[in-house]
Design a protein around this motif. Structure first.
Motif, mmCIF file in Angstrom:
data_model
loop_
_atom_site.group_PDB
_atom_site.id
_atom_site.type_symbol
_atom_site.label_atom_id
_atom_site.label_comp_id
_atom_site.label_asym_id
_atom_site.label_seq_id
_atom_site.Cartn_x
_atom_site.Cartn_y
_atom_site.Cartn_z
ATOM 1 N N GLN A 35 0.807 -1.056 -0.055
ATOM 2 C CA GLN A 35 -0.081 -0.051 0.164
ATOM 3 C C GLN A 35 0.885 1.393 -0.090
ATOM 4 N N SER A 36 2.003 1.237 0.679
ATOM 5 C CA SER A 36 2.923 2.469 0.873
ATOM 6 C C SER A 36 3.451 2.596 -0.860
ATOM 7 N N LEU A 37 3.763 1.444 -1.487
ATOM 8 C CA LEU A 37 4.109 1.559 -2.805
ATOM 9 C C LEU A 37 3.193 2.475 -3.727
ATOM 10 N N SER A 38 1.964 2.161 -3.181
ATOM 11 C CA SER A 38 0.775 2.799 -4.171
ATOM 12 C C SER A 38 0.870 4.389 -3.999
ATOM 13 N N THR A 39 1.528 5.102 -3.096
ATOM 14 C CA THR A 39 1.537 6.368 -2.761
ATOM 15 C C THR A 39 2.732 7.045 -3.420
ATOM 16 N N LEU A 40 3.454 6.217 -4.336
ATOM 17 C CA LEU A 40 4.446 7.135 -5.128
ATOM 18 C C LEU A 40 3.973 7.673 -6.172
ATOM 19 N N THR A 41 4.471 8.602 -6.767
ATOM 20 C CA THR A 41 4.035 9.329 -8.064
ATOM 21 C C THR A 41 4.774 8.774 -9.226
ATOM 22 N N GLU A 42 3.933 9.091 -10.451
ATOM 23 C CA GLU A 42 4.476 8.473 -11.666
ATOM 24 C C GLU A 42 6.192 8.586 -11.695
ATOM 25 N N GLY A 43 6.734 7.931 -12.199
ATOM 26 C CA GLY A 43 8.276 8.102 -12.478
ATOM 27 C C GLY A 43 9.166 7.999 -11.193
ATOM 28 N N GLU A 44 8.634 7.893 -9.987
ATOM 29 C CA GLU A 44 9.419 7.711 -8.871
ATOM 30 C C GLU A 44 10.064 6.329 -8.701
ATOM 31 N N GLN A 45 11.332 6.062 -8.333
ATOM 32 C CA GLN A 45 12.175 4.846 -8.589
ATOM 33 C C GLN A 45 11.972 4.264 -7.148
ATOM 34 N N PHE A 46 12.103 3.031 -7.054
ATOM 35 C CA PHE A 46 11.843 2.343 -6.068
ATOM 36 C C PHE A 46 12.724 0.862 -6.035
ATOM 37 N N ILE A 47 13.108 0.244 -4.907
ATOM 38 C CA ILE A 47 13.262 -0.990 -4.744
ATOM 39 C C ILE A 47 12.375 -1.690 -3.540
ATOM 40 N N TRP A 48 11.942 -2.764 -3.772
ATOM 41 C CA TRP A 48 11.019 -3.658 -3.052
ATOM 42 C C TRP A 48 11.491 -4.922 -2.783
ATOM 43 N N VAL A 49 11.916 -5.441 -1.615
ATOM 44 C CA VAL A 49 12.353 -6.914 -1.239
ATOM 45 C C VAL A 49 11.276 -7.307 -0.490
ATOM 46 N N ASP A 50 10.609 -8.304 -0.864
ATOM 47 C CA ASP A 50 9.414 -8.989 -0.159
ATOM 48 C C ASP A 50 9.198 -10.489 -0.677
ATOM 49 N N LYS A 51 8.313 -11.265 0.165
ATOM 50 C CA LYS A 51 8.028 -12.561 -0.612
ATOM 51 C C LYS A 51 7.445 -12.194 -1.947
ATOM 52 N N CYS A 52 7.688 -13.129 -2.845
ATOM 53 C CA CYS A 52 7.614 -13.071 -4.237
ATOM 54 C C CYS A 52 6.096 -13.059 -4.652
ATOM 55 N N PHE A 53 5.147 -13.408 -3.817
ATOM 56 C CA PHE A 53 3.778 -13.620 -4.261
ATOM 57 C C PHE A 53 3.270 -12.167 -4.171
ATOM 58 N N ARG A 54 3.708 -11.049 -3.582
ATOM 59 C CA ARG A 54 3.262 -9.944 -3.321
ATOM 60 C C ARG A 54 3.526 -9.136 -4.606
ATOM 61 N N PRO A 55 4.739 -8.928 -4.980
ATOM 62 C CA PRO A 55 4.713 -8.097 -6.551
ATOM 63 C C PRO A 55 4.505 -9.155 -7.704
ATOM 64 N N GLY A 56 4.603 -10.579 -7.503
ATOM 65 C CA GLY A 56 4.080 -11.446 -8.533
ATOM 66 C C GLY A 56 2.697 -11.112 -9.022
ATOM 67 N N ASN A 57 2.060 -10.917 -8.212
ATOM 68 C CA ASN A 57 0.595 -10.612 -8.785
ATOM 69 C C ASN A 57 0.342 -9.585 -9.389
ATOM 70 N N ILE A 58 1.498 -8.686 -9.489
ATOM 71 C CA ILE A 58 1.389 -7.519 -10.235
ATOM 72 C C ILE A 58 2.152 -7.483 -11.507
ATOM 73 N N TRP A 59 3.439 -7.892 -11.457
ATOM 74 C CA TRP A 59 4.438 -7.894 -12.443
ATOM 75 C C TRP A 59 4.800 -9.122 -13.008
ATOM 76 N N ARG A 60 4.886 -10.238 -12.248
ATOM 77 C CA ARG A 60 5.189 -11.306 -12.889
ATOM 78 C C ARG A 60 4.505 -12.814 -12.210
ATOM 79 N N ASN A 61 3.324 -13.005 -12.947
ATOM 80 C CA ASN A 61 2.522 -14.058 -12.584
ATOM 81 C C ASN A 61 2.993 -15.123 -12.122
ATOM 82 N N GLU A 62 4.326 -15.782 -12.844
ATOM 83 C CA GLU A 62 4.812 -16.978 -12.385
ATOM 84 C C GLU A 62 5.357 -17.044 -11.004
ATOM 85 N N PHE A 63 5.524 -15.993 -10.346
ATOM 86 C CA PHE A 63 6.125 -15.847 -8.952
ATOM 87 C C PHE A 63 4.667 -15.660 -8.132
ATOM 88 N N ALA A 64 3.318 -15.715 -8.499
ATOM 89 C CA ALA A 64 2.377 -15.331 -7.698
ATOM 90 C C ALA A 64 2.143 -16.448 -6.446
#
Length: 778
Positions: free
Chosen positions: A543-572
């Motif tokens: 949810q915190s990541l959703s507060t970033l504005t367009e173009g803002e850079q980030f690094i996110w280290v978390d369990k794969c299913f969290r970013p996998g649901n959005i950017w990489r389905n094979e890790f969901a």
């Protein structure tokens, strides 16, 4: 006073806006909407300030900002519920009344566009002048009046270790136990035991309280590091990574490096306000609190904040005896809690447990009377022990009593209030020192007593140096002016190029900065804002990541299913660690962290962003975890959301990193309703663990009219049960035999008053495996 004046001006502007717009302004639906939004903002902000002022006496102080952007785990919140509910209801009613006043039964009369403009201006001023905005923004007039560019001239951070330590240290923090209570004219016989000990001490009677030192963790930081607790906030308004001035040298650091074994004893949860993080960073190697005590399920020895003072101090005495007998050089810190506002608590067995003032019993003062008895008994034991000669005892308040302290605050506010700080020891000559000083000087004073140097941070030893509060003009406002310099000491780095992920220790390291996982980092042009998540945050990293504005850079280290649901389905479905980095609306990469030691570089991408892509990412990141659906042939309870084949479920508690507990307070059993009927013949594979009396007890598993039993251990256990379906039944029912009432795993409030659960079995994974009849298949 400045904030109260602003509150008055804001209220006058609010009243002026409503009357001007109702009687004089030319109106349309858009202007009405703007005016109404401005009035809502002003009412809510001013109402919030008043509630905070009720508890702190200083409106939206650093204590409020720190607490609201930190974990509430371990906090006693029951006393704050009713005033907060009253404030919310009042704001709703007031806004409804304003709406009716602005929009209903409008009077006639001549109207002018100038009044419309004037209403908008006064409405905006009502918001801008709110003391909430004034305090949160930090853009106060005093910052501009006082020069803050000379911070480095006063800040001392190169401090040598104690060469030949001769004394052990016992440092007692008395919760809200200010020196003002010792005034016998106002509070006769309130501190009879401690007053005798104070008379034999080196007593510093003029210890003032400075900004951002007025709540417990801030008081600890002030006394140990010589710094007020000005903390930076991350991009979502939450606290940045909990590093606590990592490059600053504090008392605990010096003691540890000088050969002291360091301990901290307290009755509350050490995680509240990130005290455990402070101890970890600054040399306190051993921590004993509610969770470490082994007594968190014994409610007979607990108040709403944690263990009673007599329990804590008895355990501290045992450790003192143990370390002294072993000949170990040590520093033992302890913090009481029974005098916590608003009313305090009475330890069981306390002889002096009732105090009257003006003929009426005062609960808060009765708690002070009882707590001082416990502290004095602890001190007497040390003084009567064979190890008294080489022990220095310090007693200080962590901060002044807060505005919400019942009854006594009315008397305290009529007096010249001071914090408590006195020292006892075989070689200490009794005296009263009246020179001006602050709690920032406590650590430096103790350090010199132990044979060390005379300065820590902004603190100076009161034995031989002048306090900065005496030598620096307008010191209180000077601290505000130094605010940005102090926040820069917090350890928020200004750049990141390379990093190392240690999957075994769950750490992320770059440029000598180390943070726990999971971690989210917002990379700005000249600032790197890290944020960790221990499971108790109000806002998840997703949810915190959703507060970033367009173009803002980030690094996110978390369990794969969290970013996998959005950017990489094979890790969901993966519960491994994944590294996600990129920029919002632009290129984003997700990759698994391979091995226990992973070295990486920051992805630099200068390509243009896509607004449509950014909006889609925002919509996905904002989806509530319970609404997430994933494709799988099994129900993996450690993942967020539910698999597609589940229509509904009941009886399950919140999702945790390993799975979900059954909770009999939500439903007597776990009910899983599948979208389709079960196969004609199948195996039900269950991986689970059990809690308390349910360990190795028969757990009923029901499908239709069939009931079978499974047994699960304390650790995860896999069980396979064979069932036949009737092509109609879709409901799986799991019935724990003996659900137990507990606060295990609480992440809100103190352990004693936090929401309870009735736990039975902890489900990790459930899978339906159809059995194909080979004969029928032929």
């Amino acid at each position: 006073m400045e904030s109260l004046n602003l509150l008055t001006l804001s209220a006058l502007c609010l009243i002026g806006t409503t009357f001007i717009y109702r009687y004089k302004a030319i109106r349309n639906k858009y202007i009405t909407a703007v005016i109404f939004i401005l009035t809502i903002c002003a009412v809510v902000m001013n109402g919030f300030w008043l509630v905070c002022h009720h508890f702190t006496g200083d409106g939206v102080s650093q204590a409020v900002l720190y607490t609201l952007t930190d974990s509430l785990e371990g906090a006693e919140i029951s006393d704050y519920i009713l005033p907060s509910l009253f404030a919310i209801i009042t704001c709703v009613v007031l806004n409804a009344a304003l709406y009716l006043f602005l929009c209903k039964a409008l009077p006639g009369g001549r109207r002018n566009k100038l009044f419309t403009v004037l209403a908008c201006i006064t409405g905006s001023m009502a918001v801008v002048l709110s003391p909430t905005l004034y305090q949160v923004s930090g853009s106060t007039l005093l910052n501009k009046k006082v020069d803050g560019s000379d911070f480095s001239q006063y800040y001392v951070n190169k401090i040598k270790n104690i060469e030949k330590p001769q004394y052990n240290l016992v440092y007692i923090y008395g919760e809200s136990l200010e020196r003002t209570y010792f005034d016998e004219k106002v509070f006769p016989d309130l501190l009879p035991d401690l007053n005798k000990q104070r008379a034999m001490s080196l007593d510093f009677s003029n210890t003032e309280q400075m900004p951002a030192t007025d709540f417990t963790i801030a008081g600890l930081v002030a006394s140990q590091c010589g710094l007020p607790l000005f903390k930076p906030t991350a991009f979502s308004g939450e606290n940045a990574g909990n590093t606590f001035y990592p490059d600053s040298v504090c008392l605990g650091d010096i003691l540890t490096k000088s050969g002291y074994e360091t301990w901290f004893f307290q009755g509350a949860n050490t995680h509240f306000a990130d005290k455990d993080a402070f101890f970890r960073v600054h040399g306190i190697k051993h921590v004993w609190g509610l969770n470490e005590s082994g007594m968190k399920d014994n409610f007979d020895v607990q108040n709403n904040w944690g263990l009673y003072d007599n329990v804590v101090l008895d355990n501290a005495w045992q450790k003192f005896s143990e370390l002294s007998a072993a000949g170990q050089r040590f520093a033992l810190f302890t913090l009481t809690v029974d005098t916590h506002p608003p009313k305090g608590f009475i330890s069981p067995g306390c002889k002096k447990n009732s105090y009257q003032i003006d003929g009426q019993k005062a609960d808060a003062l009765s708690a002070v009377l009882c707590s001082q008895e416990d502290i004095a008994r602890f001190v007497q034991k040390i003084q009567a022990s064979p190890w008294a000669k080489n022990t220095i005892i310090v007693l200080s308040s962590d901060h002044l009593a807060m505005a919400s302290t019942a009854v006594s605050i009315d008397y305290l506010n009529k007096m010249e209030r001071r914090n408590l700080f006195f020292i006892l020891g075989d070689t200490i000559k009794p005296a009263i020192k009246t020179q001006p000083r602050t709690t920032l000087d406590n650590g430096a004073t103790v350090l010199e007593l132990l044979g060390g140097e005379k300065a820590i941070g902004l603190g100076r030893s009161s034995l031989s140096e002048k306090s900065l509060s005496e030598s620096v003009p307008d010191f209180r406002n000077k601290l505000y002016a130094w605010g940005d310099s102090i926040r820069n000491l917090w350890g928020v780095p200004d750049h990141i190029d390379r990093f190392v992920i240690n999957a075994e220790k769950n750490t992320f390291t770059f440029d000598d900065h180390s943070y726990g996982l999971p971690l989210l980092i917002n990379i700005k042009p000249h600032q790197v804002l890290p944020m960790t998540d221990d499971g108790s945050r109000v806002m998840s990293l997703r949810q915190s990541l959703s507060t970033l504005t367009e173009g803002e850079q980030f690094i996110w280290v978390d369990k794969c299913f969290r970013p996998g649901n959005i950017w990489r389905n094979e890790f969901a479905l993966s519960q491994d660690w994944c590294l996600t980095q990129g920029k919002m609306g632009g290129k984003v990469t997700v990759e698994k962290v391979s091995g226990n030691h992973y070295e990486g570089n920051v992805l630099n991408d200068n390509t243009a962003t896509d607004t449509a892509r950014y909006r889609w990412e925002q919509s996905q990141l904002k989806i509530h975890p319970t609404n997430i659906r994933y494709a799988s042939d099994s129900f993996k309870f450690g993942l967020e959301g539910t698999p597609n084949f589940i229509e509904n479920m009941m009886g399950l508690s919140r999702q945790e990193s390993w799975g979900r507990w059954s909770d009999a307070l939500m439903a007597p059993s776990v009910l899983l309703l599948y979208n389709a009927p079960f196969p004609r013949e199948f195996n039900l594979e269950i991986e689970a663990k059990a809690f308390g009396k349910n360990i190795n007890a028969p757990v009923a598993v029901k499908i239709g009219d069939q009931t079978q039993y499974a047994r699960f251990g304390k650790d995860p256990t896999k069980v396979t049960l064979h069932f036949t379906g009737d092509m109609y039944t879709r409901l799986l029912n799991i019935v724990p035999p003996a659900p137990e009432l507990t606060r295990e795993g609480s992440v809100l409030g103190s352990y004693l008053i936090s929401p309870v659960r009735r736990l039975g079995v902890g489900l990790i994974e459930i899978k339906i495996v159809p059995i194909v009849n080979k004969t029928a298949a032929k």
